[in-house]
Design an enzyme around this catalytic site. Sequence first.
Site, short mmCIF file in Angstrom:
data_model
loop_
_atom_site.label_atom_id
_atom_site.label_comp_id
_atom_site.label_asym_id
_atom_site.label_seq_id
_atom_site.Cartn_x
_atom_site.Cartn_y
_atom_site.Cartn_z
N GLY A 48 141.91 52.43 68.49
CA GLY A 48 141.68 53.25 67.50
C GLY A 48 142.94 53.81 67.03
O GLY A 48 143.85 53.89 67.76
N GLN A 53 148.38 59.81 63.24
CA GLN A 53 149.11 59.14 64.36
C GLN A 53 150.42 58.44 63.64
O GLN A 53 151.22 57.90 64.40
CB GLN A 53 148.30 58.47 65.16
CG GLN A 53 147.41 59.39 65.93
CD GLN A 53 146.65 58.33 67.04
OE1 GLN A 53 145.77 57.82 66.63
NE2 GLN A 53 147.22 58.33 68.06
N CYS A 102 146.17 57.36 74.74
CA CYS A 102 146.42 57.56 73.40
C CYS A 102 147.76 57.24 72.88
O CYS A 102 148.82 57.55 73.77
CB CYS A 102 146.33 59.10 73.22
SG CYS A 102 146.39 59.65 71.14
N LEU A 103 147.85 56.71 71.69
CA LEU A 103 149.29 55.92 71.46
C LEU A 103 150.25 57.14 71.19
O LEU A 103 151.54 56.86 71.25
CB LEU A 103 149.22 55.12 70.25
CG LEU A 103 148.47 53.79 70.28
CD1 LEU A 103 148.25 53.20 68.93
CD2 LEU A 103 148.84 53.01 71.28
N HIS A 144 137.20 60.49 69.73
CA HIS A 144 138.75 60.59 70.16
C HIS A 144 139.45 60.62 68.63
O HIS A 144 140.15 61.44 68.43
CB HIS A 144 139.18 59.42 70.98
CG HIS A 144 140.69 59.44 71.22
ND1 HIS A 144 141.13 59.51 72.54
CD2 HIS A 144 141.87 59.19 70.37
CE1 HIS A 144 142.47 59.41 72.32
NE2 HIS A 144 142.69 59.09 71.09
N GLU A 145 139.03 59.58 67.68
CA GLU A 145 139.83 59.54 66.56
C GLU A 145 139.38 60.90 65.40
O GLU A 145 140.25 61.31 64.85
CB GLU A 145 139.41 58.38 65.88
CG GLU A 145 139.83 57.13 66.64
CD GLU A 145 141.25 56.92 67.28
OE1 GLU A 145 142.25 57.70 66.40
OE2 GLU A 145 141.33 56.53 68.24
N HIS A 148 141.31 63.42 66.37
CA HIS A 148 142.98 63.57 65.92
C HIS A 148 143.06 64.10 64.65
O HIS A 148 143.83 64.83 64.26
CB HIS A 148 143.13 62.15 65.91
CG HIS A 148 143.89 61.71 67.10
ND1 HIS A 148 145.01 62.01 67.63
CD2 HIS A 148 143.82 60.50 67.83
CE1 HIS A 148 145.57 61.45 68.62
NE2 HIS A 148 144.80 60.21 68.90
NI NI Z 1 144.64 58.82 70.28
#
Ligand code: NI
Length: 177
Positions: A48, A53, A102-103, A144-145, A148
């Site tokens: 995701g 991000q 998470c990236l 999670h997204e 963000h």
């Molecule tokens: Ni993330």
Amino acid sequence: MILKVARLGHPVVRAACDLIPPAALKSREVQKFLDDMTDTMREYQGVGLAANQVHEGLRAAVAEVREDASAVRKTPAVPLTVLVNPEIVERSEELVDGWEGCLSVPGFRGLVPRHRWVRVKALSRTGEPLDLRAEDFFARILQHECDHLEGKVYLDRMAGLRTLSFTEEFDRFGPPK
Ligand code: NI
């Protein structure tokens, strides 16, 4: 085009994103950005990605669990899903713990309680209304997204930091007790 990923500490990761006016979905620029988000998620083997991000404070997210990742994680595959202005409108009472990374927080993994299922309303990339119910890992990704897009990361949702691990140590020693 692969975009640069913003890491925790960059203010864009902590800022709430702006709604995308539906008319903007007609612009080539926005469509290209959604493609670039998809390319970036795939390049870094994410499941995701949220727009902030990759340094754009817009309310858009992509998610996908490809067959190879699905086999490794023992979870159903999820087709590429592009969500514009997503909003969680219903959620299960039940919470389940699961491991997340998470990236924007590279190299770490932590245990996060999430609703087992959620119902999400959004627009598709062509502006059609979407109304989807996701459960288990897909529901986890969507939570999670959506977090963000509000400037939250999974660390904020952990019950405590005791389970936070470097991914290499996690793979070597297993989940922290
Ligand atoms: Ni993330």
